[in-house]
Write a protein that holds these residues in place. Structure first.
Motif: not given
Length: 189
Positions: A95-115
């Protein structure tokens, strides 16, 4: 380097395995040491694993311990309860993941906060668990060690988390055993 880092190295081959390895001497109850509870360890671990730089990370200790122990069991002896727990964390991470618009999609959660640390580590662990590398995960053969690592040797024969650590102890033990064993004289014949 603080005392909590003495004997600890990032050698699992994957940050999820490095998290699991924050317990030293896992298989030796008399020597088990949970580094996550050691003063100043967690902020340094987060920095060295490139998960972020957070001076105040004490709120992460218990959730990281839960994730760590679930991952350990998933990698060594998976149980349905662990799969269900990891699935819940994975749903929350997606629900927090983002992926750059390129294949293959690699979902990550950017770590901006300790949470964001737990969801980010959850996605990293999921990648490992679903990849062919999952079959390369080994547990150190050193008595009491219990650390996990990726065995990327050509013939998949790596035995120890570290040749310089557990490997040296085993070689020293074998040498000692050989040197104290009496040599039988050859019979005269």
């Amino acid at each position: 380097m603080t005392d909590s880092w003495r004997g600890y190295h990032l050698l699992g081959g994957n940050v999820a395995l490095d998290l699991v390895n924050t317990v030293s001497w896992r298989l030796d109850q008399a020597r088990t040491f949970d580094r996550l509870t050691a003063p100043d360890f967690l902020p340094l671990w987060l920095t060295r694993t490139e998960l972020g730089s957070f001076a105040s990370s004490s709120t992460l200790v218990e959730p990281l311990r839960e994730l760590r122990e679930t991952l350990y069991r998933l990698l060594t002896a998976p149980a349905p309860a662990d799969v269900a727990q990891f699935s819940a964390w994975l749903s929350a991470a997606h629900s927090l993941a983002v992926a750059p618009p390129s294949l293959p999609l690699r979902w990550t959660v950017p770590v901006d906060r300790v949470e964001d640390v737990i969801p980010s580590l959850t996605l990293t662990a999921d990648e490992l668990l679903r990849s062919p590398d999952a079959a390369l995960v080994r547990q150190c053969s050193g008595p009491g060690c219990g650390w996990l690592f990726l065995d990327r040797t050509r013939n998949h024969s790596r035995q120890w988390c570290s040749s310089q650590d557990c490997g040296n102890r085993e070689r020293a033990r074998r040498h000692y055993q050989r040197s104290k064993t009496p040599i039988e004289p050859l019979p005269n014949g």
